[in-house]
Design a protein around this motif. Structure first.
Motif, PDB file in Angstrom:
ATOM      1  N   SER A  25      -1.852 -17.748  14.224  1.00  0.00           N
ATOM      2  CA  SER A  25      -1.801 -16.720  15.270  1.00  0.00           C
ATOM      3  C   SER A  25      -2.814 -15.613  14.979  1.00  0.00           C
ATOM      4  O   SER A  25      -3.454 -15.098  15.900  1.00  0.00           O
ATOM      5  CB  SER A  25      -0.376 -16.180  15.414  1.00  0.00           C
ATOM      6  N   VAL A  26      -2.989 -15.262  13.697  1.00  0.00           N
ATOM      7  CA  VAL A  26      -3.977 -14.228  13.347  1.00  0.00           C
ATOM      8  C   VAL A  26      -5.396 -14.760  13.527  1.00  0.00           C
ATOM      9  O   VAL A  26      -6.272 -14.092  14.087  1.00  0.00           O
ATOM     10  CB  VAL A  26      -3.767 -13.756  11.890  1.00  0.00           C
ATOM     11  N   PHE A  54      -9.845 -11.461   8.006  1.00  0.00           N
ATOM     12  CA  PHE A  54     -10.353 -11.161   9.353  1.00  0.00           C
ATOM     13  C   PHE A  54     -10.656  -9.670   9.517  1.00  0.00           C
ATOM     14  O   PHE A  54     -11.605  -9.298  10.215  1.00  0.00           O
ATOM     15  CB  PHE A  54      -9.419 -11.721  10.431  1.00  0.00           C
ATOM     16  N   GLN A  55      -9.866  -8.829   8.846  1.00  0.00           N
ATOM     17  CA  GLN A  55     -10.208  -7.391   8.873  1.00  0.00           C
ATOM     18  C   GLN A  55     -11.583  -7.184   8.257  1.00  0.00           C
ATOM     19  O   GLN A  55     -12.395  -6.415   8.753  1.00  0.00           O
ATOM     20  CB  GLN A  55      -9.150  -6.578   8.119  1.00  0.00           C
ATOM     21  N   ALA A  56     -11.859  -7.918   7.166  1.00  0.00           N
ATOM     22  CA  ALA A  56     -13.162  -7.786   6.500  1.00  0.00           C
ATOM     23  C   ALA A  56     -14.299  -8.276   7.398  1.00  0.00           C
ATOM     24  O   ALA A  56     -15.458  -7.938   7.167  1.00  0.00           O
ATOM     25  CB  ALA A  56     -13.151  -8.569   5.186  1.00  0.00           C
ATOM     26  N   ALA A  60      -9.843  -5.665  14.259  1.00  0.00           N
ATOM     27  CA  ALA A  60      -8.810  -4.628  14.108  1.00  0.00           C
ATOM     28  C   ALA A  60      -7.437  -5.287  14.219  1.00  0.00           C
ATOM     29  O   ALA A  60      -7.140  -5.956  15.217  1.00  0.00           O
ATOM     30  CB  ALA A  60      -8.986  -3.563  15.174  1.00  0.00           C
ATOM     31  N   ILE A  61      -6.621  -5.130  13.163  1.00  0.00           N
ATOM     32  CA  ILE A  61      -5.291  -5.766  13.144  1.00  0.00           C
ATOM     33  C   ILE A  61      -4.276  -4.705  12.701  1.00  0.00           C
ATOM     34  O   ILE A  61      -4.446  -4.085  11.657  1.00  0.00           O
ATOM     35  CB  ILE A  61      -5.273  -6.969  12.167  1.00  0.00           C
ATOM     36  N   ASP A  62      -3.238  -4.484  13.532  1.00  0.00           N
ATOM     37  CA  ASP A  62      -2.192  -3.507  13.189  1.00  0.00           C
ATOM     38  C   ASP A  62      -0.933  -4.269  12.787  1.00  0.00           C
ATOM     39  O   ASP A  62      -0.550  -5.228  13.459  1.00  0.00           O
ATOM     40  CB  ASP A  62      -1.824  -2.637  14.401  1.00  0.00           C
TER      41      ASP A  62
END
Ligand code: S3P
Length: 425
Positions: A25-26, A54-56, A60-62
């Motif tokens: 899902s991410v 994926f942030q790297a 943008a992931i909260d």
């Protein structure tokens, strides 16, 4: 951490979200246009490794509790990370990301912990290279660290020698970016979460028998995802409920996708009493509440097409077989040797230390059940499923069992010991 025999297990639990589905899902949310909202996300170390990769790469992931919001960058929106990508202990992160990175327009180095740096990567390097990918094992040992320089890819038809969803998914993700169609044929069907979820994100992907087929995508679209409870985590309480006298456990909201439900079939074959209640479906993934009761168990034979549907549950099934009457044979499971630890060797050693009659074979083990078990000191080898298996077995054995490296359950089930403890009251 120490364990000893418990009188019974009683009550209800909700296991954390499915690890395979949480990772995907991410990943797919990051590659999609728009927002992906994920509920009941597994906040275990492996899935957090996927988030940080994926942030790297600029996504943008909260995270708030078990809700994760991914603000997708689109299929071509990933950025070159400033440092090496660290996949931690996670084979799924390493192998699936490798497929995606093969098609980007930058170079990345991918690595992970000591266990990841020993796990075989040739199984993805070979097919991805055939698609045109440029992947190099830094130490020339077909393991991570991997240096991946993105390049244009072509579709292939790959006949995979192993039934592995990580291999299949890696190729399908590369196939999103390839020219022409990509096909992966497996000896037996492995878990199909990638195919189901990519399709709901808008990709053109389908399955014909044991072949998954994907066409290149123009765009994926953000989705709302409810992650089912992980059947691989539920497995420990299923087995505990069957083995420990006078037990009754209701496990709520467990994913029962037919490519993952082999443990239910095997437990039934062994005489296990289980009921599936409140069966429903979400995003193509069926879910049920499972009611399990103490049962008289007998041995069985496990091999062939069922193996990929219970591959992660085999350590717990082997332990269960020690408390069943008669012989259990597990075959066609050589893949166990290349998991977070060599799960054939580690299981045979640990079960024998507790008094079980078990022998190792080339592709599995033979367990002659019904021998009384006693406590022992068990090295988890920092393998989360080994730690949880022996914690449960410690609750069935005479005397004390000590698990070394017990904290490694944070990979897939951070509150495992608290949930176990709660069921003993
Ligand atoms: C997984 C696939 C399986 C499984 C692993 C998760 C996945 O590995 O053991 O825990 O999410 O695709 P293989 O594909 O190597 O069998």
């Amino acid at each position: 951490m120490k364990f000893s025999a418990v009188r019974r297990l009683h009550g209800e639990i909700t296991v954390p979200g499915d690890k395979s589905i949480s990772h995907r899902s991410v990943m797919f949310g990051s590659l999609a246009k728009g927002t992906t909202e994920i509920h009941h996300f597994l906040r275990g170390a492996d899935c957090l490794s996927t988030i940080s990769c994926f942030q790297a790469m600029g996504v943008a992931i909260d995270i708030s509790g078990d809700i994760v919001i991914v603000h997708g960058n689109g299929l071509h929106g990933l950025k070159k990370p400033e440092a090496i990508l660290d996949c931690g202990n996670s084979g799924t992160t390493t192998r699936l990301i490798a497929g995606i990175l093969s098609a980007q327009d930058f170079e990345v180095t991918l690595t992970g912990d000591a266990s990841i740096q020993k796990r075989p990567m040739k199984r993805i390097i070979t097919p991805l290279s055939r698609m045109g990918a440029r992947i190099r094992s830094l130490h020339n040992n077909d393991c991570a660290p991997l240096v991946i320089s993105g390049s244009p890819l072509n579709g292939i038809h790959y006949l995979s020698p192993v039934a592995s969803a990580q291999v299949k998914s890696s190729i399908l993700l590369a196939g999103l970016y390839a020219s022409g169609e990509t096909r992966v044929t497996e000896p037996y069907l492995s878990r199909n979460h990638t195919e189901l979820m990519l399709s709901s994100f808008g990709a053109d992907v389908h399955t014909e028998e044991t072949t998954a087929i994907i066409k290149p995508a123009k765009e994926l679209y953000g989705q709302k995802i409810e992650v089912p409870g992980d059947i691989s985590s539920a497995a420990f309480f299923l087995a505990a409920g069957l083995m420990i006298p006078d037990s009754e456990i209701l496990i709520r909201g467990v994913g029962i996708n037919p490519t993952r439900d082999g443990i239910l079939r095997v437990c039934r074959d062994m005489g296990g009493k289980m009921e599936l209640l409140n069966i429903r479906e979400n995003g193509g993934e069926p879910t049920a509440d499972i009611l399990v009761k103490t049962s008289v168990l007998h041995g069985t034979e496990i091999g062939g097409a069922v193996i990929p549907t219970l591959i992660d549950e085999l350590p717990m099934i082997a332990a269960l077989a020690c408390l069943a009457e008669g012989e259990t044979i597990i075959r066609d499971a050589a893949e166990l040797k290349v998991k977070e630890s060599n799960r054939i060797e580690v299981m045979v050693r640990g079960l024998s230390a507790m008094g079980a009659d078990v022998s190792e074979t080339d592709d599995g083990m033979i367990i002659r059940g019904g021998k009384p078990l006693h406590g022992a000191v068990i090295d988890s080898h920092l393998d989360h499923r080994i730690a949880m298996t022996f914690a449960i077995l410690g609750c069935c054995a005479q005397g004390e069992t000590e698990i070394i490296g017990a904290e490694c359950v944070n990979i897939s089930y951070p509150r495992f010991y608290q949930d176990l403890e709660r069921l003993t009251h």
